[in-house]
Design an enzyme around this catalytic site. Structure first.
Site, PDB file in Angstrom:
ATOM      1  N   GLY A 100       0.932  -1.331  -0.183  1.00  0.00           N
ATOM      2  CA  GLY A 100      -0.119  -0.072  -0.017  1.00  0.00           C
ATOM      3  C   GLY A 100       0.791   1.237  -0.067  1.00  0.00           C
TER       4      GLY A 100
ATOM      5  N   THR B 264       3.317   4.477   0.886  1.00  0.00           N
ATOM      6  CA  THR B 264       4.315   4.548   1.897  1.00  0.00           C
ATOM      7  C   THR B 264       4.121   5.216   3.354  1.00  0.00           C
ATOM      8  OG1 THR B 264       5.841   4.911  -0.059  1.00  0.00           O
ATOM      9  CG2 THR B 264       6.651   5.782   2.108  1.00  0.00           C
TER      10      THR B 264
ATOM     11  N   GLY C 244       2.629   2.276   5.184  1.00  0.00           N
ATOM     12  CA  GLY C 244       3.778   1.411   5.586  1.00  0.00           C
ATOM     13  C   GLY C 244       4.634   2.025   6.658  1.00  0.00           C
TER      14      GLY C 244
ATOM     15  N   GLU D 295       5.592  -3.614   0.878  1.00  0.00           N
ATOM     16  CA  GLU D 295       5.612  -3.228  -0.548  1.00  0.00           C
ATOM     17  C   GLU D 295       4.921  -2.069  -0.755  1.00  0.00           C
ATOM     18  OE1 GLU D 295       4.950  -2.700  -4.042  1.00  0.00           O
ATOM     19  OE2 GLU D 295       3.928  -4.259  -4.210  1.00  0.00           O
TER      20      GLU D 295
ATOM     21  N   CYS E 220       1.923   0.278  -8.530  1.00  0.00           N
ATOM     22  CA  CYS E 220       3.022   0.853  -7.681  1.00  0.00           C
ATOM     23  C   CYS E 220       4.167   0.824  -8.816  1.00  0.00           C
ATOM     24  CB  CYS E 220       3.307  -0.025  -6.673  1.00  0.00           C
ATOM     25  SG  CYS E 220       3.204  -1.818  -6.830  1.00  0.00           S
TER      26      CYS E 220
HETATM   27  P1  NDP Z   1      -3.265   2.626   1.839  1.00  0.00           P
HETATM   28  O1  NDP Z   1      -2.039   2.236   2.191  1.00  0.00           O
HETATM   29  O2  NDP Z   1      -4.079   3.535   2.778  1.00  0.00           O
HETATM   30  O3  NDP Z   1      -3.977   1.290   1.821  1.00  0.00           O
HETATM   31  C1  NDP Z   1      -3.647   0.041   1.628  1.00  0.00           C
HETATM   32  C2  NDP Z   1      -4.257  -1.014   2.810  1.00  0.00           C
HETATM   33  O4  NDP Z   1      -4.099  -0.654   4.080  1.00  0.00           O
HETATM   34  C3  NDP Z   1      -5.830  -1.102   2.751  1.00  0.00           C
HETATM   35  O5  NDP Z   1      -6.264  -2.296   2.915  1.00  0.00           O
HETATM   36  C4  NDP Z   1      -6.086   0.091   3.822  1.00  0.00           C
HETATM   37  O6  NDP Z   1      -7.507  -0.261   4.269  1.00  0.00           O
HETATM   38  C5  NDP Z   1      -5.261  -0.378   4.988  1.00  0.00           C
HETATM   39  N1  NDP Z   1      -4.774   0.458   5.906  1.00  0.00           N
HETATM   40  C6  NDP Z   1      -5.025   1.821   6.064  1.00  0.00           C
HETATM   41  N2  NDP Z   1      -4.461   2.281   7.211  1.00  0.00           N
HETATM   42  C7  NDP Z   1      -4.230   1.379   7.993  1.00  0.00           C
HETATM   43  C8  NDP Z   1      -3.330   1.241   9.131  1.00  0.00           C
HETATM   44  N3  NDP Z   1      -3.207   2.193   9.899  1.00  0.00           N
HETATM   45  N4  NDP Z   1      -3.095   0.170   9.631  1.00  0.00           N
HETATM   46  C9  NDP Z   1      -3.246  -1.152   8.794  1.00  0.00           C
HETATM   47  N5  NDP Z   1      -3.665  -0.970   7.445  1.00  0.00           N
HETATM   48  C10 NDP Z   1      -4.248   0.152   7.179  1.00  0.00           C
HETATM   49  O7  NDP Z   1      -3.475   3.262   0.634  1.00  0.00           O
HETATM   50  P2  NDP Z   1      -4.602   4.279   0.132  1.00  0.00           P
HETATM   51  O8  NDP Z   1      -5.947   3.292  -0.385  1.00  0.00           O
HETATM   52  O9  NDP Z   1      -5.407   4.970   1.028  1.00  0.00           O
HETATM   53  O10 NDP Z   1      -4.185   4.921  -1.074  1.00  0.00           O
HETATM   54  C11 NDP Z   1      -3.414   6.188  -0.757  1.00  0.00           C
HETATM   55  C12 NDP Z   1      -2.396   6.186  -2.085  1.00  0.00           C
HETATM   56  O11 NDP Z   1      -1.200   5.069  -1.637  1.00  0.00           O
HETATM   57  C13 NDP Z   1      -2.623   6.066  -3.314  1.00  0.00           C
HETATM   58  O12 NDP Z   1      -3.215   7.026  -3.860  1.00  0.00           O
HETATM   59  C14 NDP Z   1      -1.367   5.506  -3.791  1.00  0.00           C
HETATM   60  O13 NDP Z   1      -0.515   6.725  -4.066  1.00  0.00           O
HETATM   61  C15 NDP Z   1      -0.885   4.743  -2.848  1.00  0.00           C
HETATM   62  N6  NDP Z   1      -1.049   3.127  -2.973  1.00  0.00           N
HETATM   63  C16 NDP Z   1       0.132   2.463  -3.294  1.00  0.00           C
HETATM   64  C17 NDP Z   1      -0.149   1.165  -3.732  1.00  0.00           C
HETATM   65  C18 NDP Z   1       0.903   0.367  -4.033  1.00  0.00           C
HETATM   66  O14 NDP Z   1       0.739  -0.840  -4.411  1.00  0.00           O
HETATM   67  N7  NDP Z   1       2.160   0.562  -3.982  1.00  0.00           N
HETATM   68  C19 NDP Z   1      -1.205   0.657  -3.503  1.00  0.00           C
HETATM   69  C20 NDP Z   1      -2.493   1.335  -3.064  1.00  0.00           C
HETATM   70  C21 NDP Z   1      -2.200   2.951  -2.916  1.00  0.00           C
HETATM   71  P3  NDP Z   1      -8.612   0.616   3.571  1.00  0.00           P
HETATM   72  O15 NDP Z   1      -8.653   0.409   2.204  1.00  0.00           O
HETATM   73  O16 NDP Z   1      -9.693   0.432   4.510  1.00  0.00           O
HETATM   74  O17 NDP Z   1      -8.111   2.233   3.594  1.00  0.00           O
END
Ligand code: NDP
Length: 474
Positions: free
Chosen positions: A232, A234, A237, A254, A288
């Site tokens: 997800g 950074t 992360g 990742e 990503c």
């Molecule tokens: P997030 O990192 O918030 O989401 C990824 C996952 O983490 C989701 O299942 C999310 O739940 C969950 N999550 C959110 N907060 C927490 C926490 N504190 N502890 C544990 N898990 C958590 O990404 P977003 O969807 O908010 O996207 C934001 C930006 O991130 C995008 O605009 C993009 O730039 C980037 N992104 C990058 C990705 C990659 O593969 N590198 C993938 C997705 C996003 P929930 O869905 O409910 O928020």
């Protein structure tokens, strides 16, 4: 404008039975969640698809306890027995491929062409690949001892594929899992839960807990989780790295990227144009490792931009379930707002914005394929991950300058090189600080090949032999 019109070629939705509501999948059963349920929508139409349970901390605790109990049985099975289950899951995924692809496109907004031809085949391939490792762990060199319960949190851009990247190696190594899909795309993970039942996977080996970030935080923070795997942003992360620090949990992250796709003057320009399009417009740029920064050698910039714009004018944006569609819907209103905002910043900082003429549907979340030229390294759109169909174009004169510019980013997930010279590919690949470097291609994935980042793109590797290390007590 299209040179000729295509007749609509919609994929039928009938194959999928979307239920009005879904529960959590814990200990082999679908059960109610105790949090407030949420709705998941089709981003192409804004229609509500289903109501989905939210896992509270208590529900997550139930899931972790089920996984702990199942761990004793699962980790004690001979590898060849675990392999049978994984092979069975892989085959059922193939049998139910169309159903999975349609549901993925409905919930995520990606074109059916991609979910059908890329995501789902790769999902099956991951299970087949790691099924093959389950009885050969002693040859991989990381020992054979499983870690225990894996807590896995995944994003919305490749819902089912990220599930496969997480669950297949974990199970092959003898771990059990509690997985939280993203809030906007929970449905294929729940269909996968049904596949686990169909495969007679022992109860508790796979648990799926849906909900928002808080449910994810409960998974990551649970004291009886031995391993955390996250894909997800950074930003999240970092939060997770802090939460896990000092707990003894093993962690792989990742995260984001801002990949350079580097085109040299000697490259086959038409081929490079296809690679650029695939690099940034595949999956609406919600990737990503997307090639979001095009670095083009100055002498061919004009020629390349003419060809690229001509190609973009032929991309078909619209209904994800239409088999002719190249670019589908943006996954959520929030993501659309972020793409719009960063594009506005691009303009206000002085870059030149261009999109082909294209009619966007009235309802749903849409953004046209967009190119920014005249981008400087200091511009926000050259530095921040936009995670949408937006390409920033920069130029360079010498290979050394290309390397400097490509590495001038806090990220380091992937890069692309386009040139006729093999020696230049090797020279560049050696100097690029990126986990994956593609040459004369882009966004090619294979379960046998490790994937992961440098710097703020995260740590640990998923896929291939290296992907086993993350799930074994080395
Ligand atoms: P997030 O990192 O918030 O989401 C990824 C996952 O983490 C989701 O299942 C999310 O739940 C969950 N999550 C959110 N907060 C927490 C926490 N504190 N502890 C544990 N898990 C958590 O990404 P977003 O969807 O908010 O996207 C934001 C930006 O991130 C995008 O605009 C993009 O730039 C980037 N992104 C990058 C990705 C990659 O593969 N590198 C993938 C997705 C996003 P929930 O869905 O409910 O928020």
């Amino acid at each position: 404008m299209a040179i000729f019109e295509y007749a609509p070629a919609p994929e039928s939705r009938d194959i999928v039975d979307v239920k009005p509501s879904y529960g959590l999948f814990i200990d082999g059963e679908f059960t109610d969640g105790t949090g407030t349920p949420f709705k998941t929508i089709n981003p192409a139409t804004e229609e509500t698809l289903a109501e989905v349970a939210t896992a509270s901390a208590d529900d997550v605790d139930r899931a972790v306890r089920a996984a702990r109990k199942a761990f004793g049985v699962w980790s004690a099975l001979p590898g060849a027995e675990r392999a049978k289950y994984l092979f069975r899951i892989a085959r059922i995924i193939q049998e139910r491929a169309r159903e999975l692809a349609v549901l993925e496109s409905l919930d995520n907004g990606k074109p059916i062409r991609e979910s059908r031809d890329v995501d789902v085949p790769l999902v099956a391939a991951h299970f087949f690949y790691y099924a093959g490792w389950a009885d050969k762990l002693e040859y991989a060199g990381f020992g054979t001892r499983a870690l225990g319960v894996a807590g896995q949190v995944i994003p919305w851009n490749f819902p089912l594929l990220m599930l496969a990247w997480k669950i297949a190696p974990a199970l092959a190594c003898g771990n059990t899992v509690v997985l939280k899909p993203a809030e906007t795309t929970p449905l294929t993970a729940l269909l996968f839960a049904d596949i686990c039942r169909q495969a007679d996977l022992p109860a508790g080996v796979v648990n799926i807990v849906t909900g928002a970030g808080e449910s994810g935080a409960a998974v990551v923070g649970h004291p009886d989780v031995d391993k955390v795997a996250f894909t997800g942003s950074t930003e999240v992360g970092r939060v997770i790295a802090r939460a896990v620090a000092g707990t003894g949990k093993k962690l792989t992250l990742e995260l984001g990227g801002k990949a350079a796709n580097i085109v040299f003057a000697d490259a086959a320009i038409d081929q490079a144009v296809e690679g650029i399009v695939n690099g940034i417009f595949f999956n609406q740029g919600h990737v990503c490792c997307a090639g979001s920064r095009l670095l083009v050698q100055e002498s061919v910039q004009e020629e390349l931009l003419v060809a690229l714009k001509r190609r973009l004018a032929r991309l078909r944006v619209g209904d994800p379930l239409d088999k002719n569609t190249d670019v589908g819907a943006i996954n959520s209103a929030e993501q659309l707002a972020k793409i719009r905002q960063l594009s506005q910043i691009g303009e206000s900082e002085g870059a030149e914005r261009w999109s082909p003429v294209c009619e966007l549907p009235e309802r749903g979340f849409w953004f046209p394929p967009t190119i920014f030229t005249g981008v400087a390294q200091s511009h926000t759109i050259a530095r921040d991950e936009i995670f949408g169909p937006v390409l920033s174009v920069l130029t360079f004169r010498t290979p050394a300058e290309a390397v400097e510019k490509a590495n001038n980013t806090p990220y380091g997930l992937s890069a692309g090189i386009w040139t006729e010279k093999g020696s230049r590919i090797l020279w560049m690949a050696d100097k690029l600080r990126a986990g994956v470097v593609w040459a004369n291609t882009f966004n090619k994935f294979d379960p046998t090949s490790p994937f992961g980042g440098y710097k703020e793109s995260g740590y640990g590797r998923e896929g291939g032999l290296h992907g086993l290390e993350a799930y074994l007590d080395v």
